[in-house]
Design a protein around this motif. Sequence first.
Motif, PDB file in Angstrom:
ATOM      1  N   LEU A   1     -15.728  -2.975   0.671  1.00 24.25           N
ATOM      2  CA  LEU A   1     -15.331  -2.454   1.972  1.00 24.25           C
ATOM      3  C   LEU A   1     -13.915  -2.887   2.329  1.00 24.25           C
ATOM      4  O   LEU A   1     -13.093  -2.083   2.802  1.00 24.25           O
ATOM      5  N   SER A   2     -13.582  -4.148   2.094  1.00 26.22           N
ATOM      6  CA  SER A   2     -12.263  -4.673   2.440  1.00 26.22           C
ATOM      7  C   SER A   2     -11.164  -4.012   1.614  1.00 26.22           C
ATOM      8  O   SER A   2     -10.093  -3.671   2.129  1.00 26.22           O
ATOM      9  N   ILE A   3     -11.422  -3.824   0.329  1.00 30.76           N
ATOM     10  CA  ILE A   3     -10.418  -3.183  -0.528  1.00 30.76           C
ATOM     11  C   ILE A   3     -10.214  -1.734  -0.120  1.00 30.76           C
ATOM     12  O   ILE A   3      -9.081  -1.240  -0.067  1.00 30.76           O
ATOM     13  N   ASN A   4     -11.302  -1.029   0.168  1.00 31.49           N
ATOM     14  CA  ASN A   4     -11.188   0.369   0.588  1.00 31.49           C
ATOM     15  C   ASN A   4     -10.418   0.514   1.896  1.00 31.49           C
ATOM     16  O   ASN A   4      -9.654   1.458   2.077  1.00 31.49           O
ATOM     17  N   GLU A   5     -10.597  -0.421   2.802  1.00 36.81           N
ATOM     18  CA  GLU A   5      -9.928  -0.333   4.101  1.00 36.81           C
ATOM     19  C   GLU A   5      -8.424  -0.585   3.994  1.00 36.81           C
ATOM     20  O   GLU A   5      -7.660  -0.153   4.859  1.00 36.81           O
ATOM     21  N   THR A   6      -7.982  -1.301   2.972  1.00 42.34           N
ATOM     22  CA  THR A   6      -6.550  -1.589   2.795  1.00 42.34           C
ATOM     23  C   THR A   6      -5.920  -0.749   1.694  1.00 42.34           C
ATOM     24  O   THR A   6      -4.738  -0.908   1.410  1.00 42.34           O
ATOM     25  N   LEU A   7      -6.692   0.149   1.081  1.00 43.77           N
ATOM     26  CA  LEU A   7      -6.218   0.874  -0.093  1.00 43.77           C
ATOM     27  C   LEU A   7      -5.044   1.794   0.222  1.00 43.77           C
ATOM     28  O   LEU A   7      -4.060   1.826  -0.515  1.00 43.77           O
ATOM     29  N   SER A   8      -5.135   2.561   1.308  1.00 40.33           N
ATOM     30  CA  SER A   8      -4.066   3.512   1.629  1.00 40.33           C
ATOM     31  C   SER A   8      -2.751   2.789   1.898  1.00 40.33           C
ATOM     32  O   SER A   8      -1.684   3.231   1.459  1.00 40.33           O
ATOM     33  N   ARG A   9      -2.817   1.662   2.609  1.00 41.47           N
ATOM     34  CA  ARG A   9      -1.607   0.893   2.881  1.00 41.47           C
ATOM     35  C   ARG A   9      -1.001   0.375   1.586  1.00 41.47           C
ATOM     36  O   ARG A   9       0.214   0.411   1.378  1.00 41.47           O
TER      37      ARG A   9
ATOM     38  N   GLY B   1       3.274   0.452  -2.359  1.00 43.20           N
ATOM     39  CA  GLY B   1       3.618   0.392  -3.775  1.00 43.20           C
ATOM     40  C   GLY B   1       4.441   1.582  -4.231  1.00 43.20           C
ATOM     41  O   GLY B   1       5.439   1.422  -4.948  1.00 43.20           O
ATOM     42  N   VAL B   2       4.051   2.785  -3.825  1.00 40.28           N
ATOM     43  CA  VAL B   2       4.786   3.990  -4.233  1.00 40.28           C
ATOM     44  C   VAL B   2       6.206   3.968  -3.677  1.00 40.28           C
ATOM     45  O   VAL B   2       7.166   4.334  -4.365  1.00 40.28           O
ATOM     46  N   THR B   3       6.359   3.532  -2.436  1.00 40.71           N
ATOM     47  CA  THR B   3       7.691   3.452  -1.842  1.00 40.71           C
ATOM     48  C   THR B   3       8.592   2.503  -2.625  1.00 40.71           C
ATOM     49  O   THR B   3       9.753   2.810  -2.919  1.00 40.71           O
ATOM     50  N   ALA B   4       8.058   1.333  -2.978  1.00 38.29           N
ATOM     51  CA  ALA B   4       8.852   0.357  -3.732  1.00 38.29           C
ATOM     52  C   ALA B   4       9.196   0.875  -5.128  1.00 38.29           C
ATOM     53  O   ALA B   4      10.328   0.693  -5.601  1.00 38.29           O
ATOM     54  N   VAL B   5       8.248   1.531  -5.787  1.00 38.65           N
ATOM     55  CA  VAL B   5       8.488   2.062  -7.130  1.00 38.65           C
ATOM     56  C   VAL B   5       9.551   3.152  -7.102  1.00 38.65           C
ATOM     57  O   VAL B   5      10.388   3.248  -8.014  1.00 38.65           O
ATOM     58  N   MET B   6       9.550   3.986  -6.072  1.00 38.88           N
ATOM     59  CA  MET B   6      10.561   5.038  -5.951  1.00 38.88           C
ATOM     60  C   MET B   6      11.968   4.443  -5.863  1.00 38.88           C
ATOM     61  O   MET B   6      12.906   4.916  -6.510  1.00 38.88           O
TER      62      MET B   6
ATOM     63  N   SER C   1      14.823  -3.652 -13.097  1.00 32.72           N
ATOM     64  CA  SER C   1      14.084  -2.619 -12.371  1.00 32.72           C
ATOM     65  C   SER C   1      12.756  -2.293 -13.056  1.00 32.72           C
ATOM     66  O   SER C   1      11.730  -2.138 -12.384  1.00 32.72           O
ATOM     67  N   ILE C   2      12.781  -2.198 -14.376  1.00 35.22           N
ATOM     68  CA  ILE C   2      11.552  -1.878 -15.114  1.00 35.22           C
ATOM     69  C   ILE C   2      10.514  -2.982 -14.933  1.00 35.22           C
ATOM     70  O   ILE C   2       9.325  -2.713 -14.697  1.00 35.22           O
ATOM     71  N   ALA C   3      10.940  -4.235 -15.040  1.00 38.89           N
ATOM     72  CA  ALA C   3      10.011  -5.354 -14.866  1.00 38.89           C
ATOM     73  C   ALA C   3       9.421  -5.369 -13.460  1.00 38.89           C
ATOM     74  O   ALA C   3       8.224  -5.639 -13.277  1.00 38.89           O
ATOM     75  N   LEU C   4      10.243  -5.072 -12.453  1.00 40.08           N
ATOM     76  CA  LEU C   4       9.753  -5.056 -11.076  1.00 40.08           C
ATOM     77  C   LEU C   4       8.772  -3.916 -10.851  1.00 40.08           C
ATOM     78  O   LEU C   4       7.747  -4.096 -10.175  1.00 40.08           O
ATOM     79  N   MET C   5       9.074  -2.740 -11.377  1.00 43.56           N
ATOM     80  CA  MET C   5       8.151  -1.606 -11.218  1.00 43.56           C
ATOM     81  C   MET C   5       6.799  -1.924 -11.835  1.00 43.56           C
ATOM     82  O   MET C   5       5.745  -1.681 -11.237  1.00 43.56           O
ATOM     83  N   PHE C   6       6.825  -2.460 -13.051  1.00 41.87           N
ATOM     84  CA  PHE C   6       5.574  -2.826 -13.711  1.00 41.87           C
ATOM     85  C   PHE C   6       4.849  -3.902 -12.926  1.00 41.87           C
ATOM     86  O   PHE C   6       3.618  -3.849 -12.753  1.00 41.87           O
ATOM     87  N   GLY C   7       5.591  -4.893 -12.418  1.00 41.25           N
ATOM     88  CA  GLY C   7       4.981  -5.979 -11.662  1.00 41.25           C
ATOM     89  C   GLY C   7       4.306  -5.496 -10.395  1.00 41.25           C
ATOM     90  O   GLY C   7       3.247  -5.993 -10.012  1.00 41.25           O
ATOM     91  N   ILE C   8       4.914  -4.524  -9.705  1.00 37.16           N
ATOM     92  CA  ILE C   8       4.313  -3.991  -8.484  1.00 37.16           C
ATOM     93  C   ILE C   8       3.013  -3.260  -8.792  1.00 37.16           C
ATOM     94  O   ILE C   8       2.003  -3.420  -8.097  1.00 37.16           O
ATOM     95  N   ILE C   9       3.028  -2.469  -9.862  1.00 40.42           N
ATOM     96  CA  ILE C   9       1.815  -1.727 -10.239  1.00 40.42           C
ATOM     97  C   ILE C   9       0.705  -2.688 -10.660  1.00 40.42           C
ATOM     98  O   ILE C   9      -0.441  -2.581 -10.214  1.00 40.42           O
TER      99      ILE C   9
END
Length: 328
Positions: free
Chosen positions: A247-255, A260-265, A282-290
Motif C-alpha cells: 500500500l505504501s509503495i503504491n501510494e508513492t509510486l506516481s511521485r 525520476g523521469v524528470t531527472a533522467v530527461m 551523466s550515464i552513471a547518474l541516470m543508471f543510479g536514479i533508475i
Amino acid sequence: MAMRGWPFIKLLPQKTNLQFVRHARAAGIVSAILCVASIVACFYPGLNMGIDFRGGASMEVSKPAGQEIQLDRVRQAVGNLDLGDVQVQGIARRDTNANDGSTAILRFQVPEGRDQTQVVRQVETAISGAVGEVAYSDVSVVGSKVSGELFTSGILALVVAIGLMFLYIWFRFEPQFGFGAVAGLLHDVVLTFGLIVLFRLEFSLNMVAAILTVIGYSMNDTVVVFDRLRENLRKYKTMPLRDVIDLSINETLSRTIITGVTAVMVLAALAVFGGEALFGFSIALMFGIIIGTYSSIYVGAPIILLWGVKRGGTEEAKPIKLGMASRP
C-alpha cells in the motif's frame, strides 16, 4: 481560462494496486547475482582508472575548425616516447559543439621519477612534429602519490556517506528501517560500479561525485517510501505487514515515477550536449536514479518485511484488501 493540468500527467493512474512484495524474492535473487558479478568485475577486469586515480597527464589538442587531426599519428608519436598507456580520443569543439575531427583529448602516464613538466614538453614537441602546428589547452598533471591519496579519499567519502545515511535513518525511524536503507544504498553503489566496469567508463573524481549523488537520490526516494510506510503502520494496525508495504509503495509510486523521469530527461540532455567530460558522469547518474527507484521498492522495503516491525504489541489479523481497510 485555467489550465486543467498537463495532459501527459493524466496518463499516470491516480491509484495503483500492484503487488510488489509478491515478486520481492525473485527480484532479490536477481539483485544478489548482479551485485556479486559487479564486485567481481571491479577486480577483474577492474575499473578503468582515470588520470585522477592512476597518475599521469591529460591535455586537449586542437587545430582550426575544419582541419582534421590524424589521431593515429598522435597516438604513434606519443607512444614512441615510452610513456606507458596512451589514450587519444576525438571530442567536440567547445565553440561549435560539433565533432569535426579538429579537436582531441590526449591522456598518458608520466613514468615514476621523470620530471612532469619536461615530459609534457616532449609530448607537445612529438605531436607538433607528427601532425603540424596545433594548440594545447587544459593541461593537467597528477602525480602517482597524489592520485593514490585521491583514490583513498574518494572511497572513504563513499563509506562515510553511507554510514551517515544509516545513522540518519536509524534516528528518524527504527533500526530495521536503517538496515533496509543501507542495503538499498549498497545495492545501488555496487551496481553503479558494475555499470562503470561494463561500459569501460573512466573512473575519475567526476564518477565519485556521481555515485555520491546517487546515494543522496536513493536515500531521498527511500525516505519518501518509509515515511508513508510509518504513517500506514499507525493507520492500519491490523493489516498484515506485506499489505502495508504494498500500500505504501503504491501510494508513492506516481511521485517516484515523475521525479525520476524528470531527472533522467535532464541528465540525458547533459549526456548529449555536455561533451566527453560529462558523458560518463551523466550515464552513471541516470543508471543510479533508475536503480535507486528499484531498490527503494525491491530491496529496502522487503528487508523490513523480513525483519518485522513492532506495532504496540497488536497482533496482526487476517489480510485486509487494500483500499478496504477502515480507520482504527
